[in-house]
Scaffold this motif. Sequence first.
Motif, PDB file in Angstrom:
ATOM      1  N   ARG A  98      46.988  28.944  39.764  1.00  0.00           N
ATOM      2  CA  ARG A  98      47.587  28.200  38.782  1.00  0.00           C
ATOM      3  C   ARG A  98      46.790  28.834  37.633  1.00  0.00           C
ATOM      4  N   ALA A  99      47.339  29.140  36.439  1.00  0.00           N
ATOM      5  CA  ALA A  99      46.930  29.568  35.211  1.00  0.00           C
ATOM      6  C   ALA A  99      45.801  28.684  34.736  1.00  0.00           C
ATOM      7  N   GLY A 100      44.574  29.206  34.629  1.00  0.00           N
ATOM      8  CA  GLY A 100      43.523  28.370  34.063  1.00  0.00           C
ATOM      9  C   GLY A 100      42.918  27.395  34.713  1.00  0.00           C
ATOM     10  N   LEU A 101      43.511  27.140  35.987  1.00  0.00           N
ATOM     11  CA  LEU A 101      43.123  26.155  36.864  1.00  0.00           C
ATOM     12  C   LEU A 101      42.446  26.822  38.274  1.00  0.00           C
TER      13      LEU A 101
ATOM     14  N   SER B 241      51.088  41.495  45.240  1.00  0.00           N
ATOM     15  CA  SER B 241      51.348  41.519  46.474  1.00  0.00           C
ATOM     16  C   SER B 241      52.463  41.263  47.209  1.00  0.00           C
ATOM     17  N   GLY B 242      53.453  41.371  46.201  1.00  0.00           N
ATOM     18  CA  GLY B 242      54.905  41.220  46.560  1.00  0.00           C
ATOM     19  C   GLY B 242      55.474  40.157  45.871  1.00  0.00           C
ATOM     20  N   GLU B 243      54.898  39.022  45.383  1.00  0.00           N
ATOM     21  CA  GLU B 243      55.464  37.950  44.782  1.00  0.00           C
ATOM     22  C   GLU B 243      55.470  37.871  43.223  1.00  0.00           C
ATOM     23  N   GLY B 244      55.011  39.080  42.869  1.00  0.00           N
ATOM     24  CA  GLY B 244      54.989  39.239  41.260  1.00  0.00           C
ATOM     25  C   GLY B 244      53.562  39.203  40.866  1.00  0.00           C
ATOM     26  N   PRO B 245      53.391  39.794  39.764  1.00  0.00           N
ATOM     27  CA  PRO B 245      51.722  40.123  39.118  1.00  0.00           C
ATOM     28  C   PRO B 245      51.056  38.725  38.985  1.00  0.00           C
ATOM     29  N   VAL B 246      49.753  38.802  39.319  1.00  0.00           N
ATOM     30  CA  VAL B 246      48.920  37.750  39.259  1.00  0.00           C
ATOM     31  C   VAL B 246      47.771  38.392  38.011  1.00  0.00           C
ATOM     32  N   ARG B 247      47.603  37.887  36.886  1.00  0.00           N
ATOM     33  CA  ARG B 247      46.515  38.624  36.196  1.00  0.00           C
ATOM     34  C   ARG B 247      45.433  37.629  36.033  1.00  0.00           C
ATOM     35  N   LEU B 248      44.279  38.377  36.141  1.00  0.00           N
ATOM     36  CA  LEU B 248      42.912  37.589  36.216  1.00  0.00           C
ATOM     37  C   LEU B 248      42.203  38.438  35.291  1.00  0.00           C
ATOM     38  N   ARG B 249      41.505  37.459  34.348  1.00  0.00           N
ATOM     39  CA  ARG B 249      40.529  38.056  33.240  1.00  0.00           C
ATOM     40  C   ARG B 249      39.101  38.066  34.104  1.00  0.00           C
ATOM     41  N   VAL B 250      38.642  39.158  34.042  1.00  0.00           N
ATOM     42  CA  VAL B 250      37.176  39.388  34.854  1.00  0.00           C
ATOM     43  C   VAL B 250      36.190  39.004  33.705  1.00  0.00           C
ATOM     44  N   ASN B 251      35.723  37.714  34.035  1.00  0.00           N
ATOM     45  CA  ASN B 251      34.780  37.421  33.113  1.00  0.00           C
ATOM     46  C   ASN B 251      33.385  37.817  33.215  1.00  0.00           C
ATOM     47  N   ARG B 252      32.804  37.669  34.579  1.00  0.00           N
ATOM     48  CA  ARG B 252      31.408  38.075  34.811  1.00  0.00           C
ATOM     49  C   ARG B 252      30.977  38.370  36.262  1.00  0.00           C
ATOM     50  N   PRO B 253      30.002  38.991  36.470  1.00  0.00           N
ATOM     51  CA  PRO B 253      29.566  39.293  37.920  1.00  0.00           C
ATOM     52  C   PRO B 253      29.273  37.658  38.545  1.00  0.00           C
ATOM     53  N   ALA B 254      29.601  37.892  39.950  1.00  0.00           N
ATOM     54  CA  ALA B 254      29.411  36.966  40.849  1.00  0.00           C
ATOM     55  C   ALA B 254      28.096  37.196  41.565  1.00  0.00           C
ATOM     56  N   HIS B 255      27.011  36.907  40.830  1.00  0.00           N
ATOM     57  CA  HIS B 255      25.795  37.275  41.577  1.00  0.00           C
ATOM     58  C   HIS B 255      25.448  36.616  42.893  1.00  0.00           C
ATOM     59  N   PRO B 256      24.742  37.306  43.859  1.00  0.00           N
ATOM     60  CA  PRO B 256      24.703  36.647  45.112  1.00  0.00           C
ATOM     61  C   PRO B 256      23.391  35.582  44.919  1.00  0.00           C
ATOM     62  N   CYS B 257      23.463  34.924  45.960  1.00  0.00           N
ATOM     63  CA  CYS B 257      22.391  33.713  45.827  1.00  0.00           C
ATOM     64  C   CYS B 257      21.600  33.561  47.162  1.00  0.00           C
TER      65      CYS B 257
ATOM     66  N   CYS C  45      36.566  35.126  37.793  1.00  0.00           N
ATOM     67  CA  CYS C  45      37.639  35.516  36.903  1.00  0.00           C
ATOM     68  C   CYS C  45      38.420  33.956  36.627  1.00  0.00           C
ATOM     69  N   THR C  46      39.232  34.269  35.432  1.00  0.00           N
ATOM     70  CA  THR C  46      40.224  33.151  35.087  1.00  0.00           C
ATOM     71  C   THR C  46      41.513  33.636  35.621  1.00  0.00           C
ATOM     72  N   PRO C  47      42.305  32.881  35.987  1.00  0.00           N
ATOM     73  CA  PRO C  47      43.751  33.289  36.216  1.00  0.00           C
ATOM     74  C   PRO C  47      44.502  33.056  34.874  1.00  0.00           C
ATOM     75  N   LEU C  48      45.410  34.153  34.496  1.00  0.00           N
ATOM     76  CA  LEU C  48      46.236  34.093  33.402  1.00  0.00           C
ATOM     77  C   LEU C  48      47.295  33.584  33.418  1.00  0.00           C
ATOM     78  N   ASN C  49      47.813  33.571  34.568  1.00  0.00           N
ATOM     79  CA  ASN C  49      49.497  33.304  34.864  1.00  0.00           C
ATOM     80  C   ASN C  49      49.459  32.567  36.510  1.00  0.00           C
ATOM     81  N   ASP C  50      50.526  31.821  36.611  1.00  0.00           N
ATOM     82  CA  ASP C  50      50.788  31.157  37.873  1.00  0.00           C
ATOM     83  C   ASP C  50      51.167  32.367  38.778  1.00  0.00           C
ATOM     84  N   GLY C  51      50.893  32.293  40.373  1.00  0.00           N
ATOM     85  CA  GLY C  51      51.394  33.283  40.951  1.00  0.00           C
ATOM     86  C   GLY C  51      50.850  33.130  42.486  1.00  0.00           C
ATOM     87  N   VAL C  52      51.410  34.067  43.292  1.00  0.00           N
ATOM     88  CA  VAL C  52      50.935  34.025  44.734  1.00  0.00           C
ATOM     89  C   VAL C  52      50.278  35.411  45.124  1.00  0.00           C
TER      90      VAL C  52
END
Length: 157
Positions: free
Chosen positions: A38-41, A99-115, A138-145
């Motif tokens: 879900r976009a933004g969620l 992956s076949g259900e339509g595009p899912v757009r993700l804004r790539v914000n920052r690295p996910a550093h290991p802990c 990432c932040t999802p920019l649209n709804d999708g699968v």
Amino acid sequence: MPRIVQLLASPVHRYVGRPADGPAPAPPGELVEEVRIRAGLGIVGDRYFGKPAHREASVTVIAQESLPPGVDLVQVRRNVLTTGIAVDELVGSVLTLDSGEGPVRLRVNRPAHPCAWMEVTVGPGAWKALRGRGGVRCTPLNDGVLRVGPVDVTVEG
């Protein structure tokens, strides 16, 4: 060809307390064949879905090429495991996965550093080995699968 290798949607946090105490048990069914986004969620059913503190990091993506053989999403606690996509190089871009259900757009914000947990769940030396290769938040920019399997990839920016 780029692929989505695994998907994880976990309703619980497993890394609580101190790494020396070990993670909580993995709930059954957290590795799935598809996720609804879900976009933004974030990912429906995931522990970070809709959490205000995680809006810019609600979907995490990591490249299989960054991980030691046999390590998967249950150990690194990222949501999307890909192969054939250099995700760590995409900070500041928009990554589109289809992956076949339509595009899912993700804004790539920052690295996910290991802990420090990586030393326990992946193995000694993992924290250092995954620095700069721990995936992206990432932040999802649209709804999708998204589904496990072949994926069409585009990158903007």
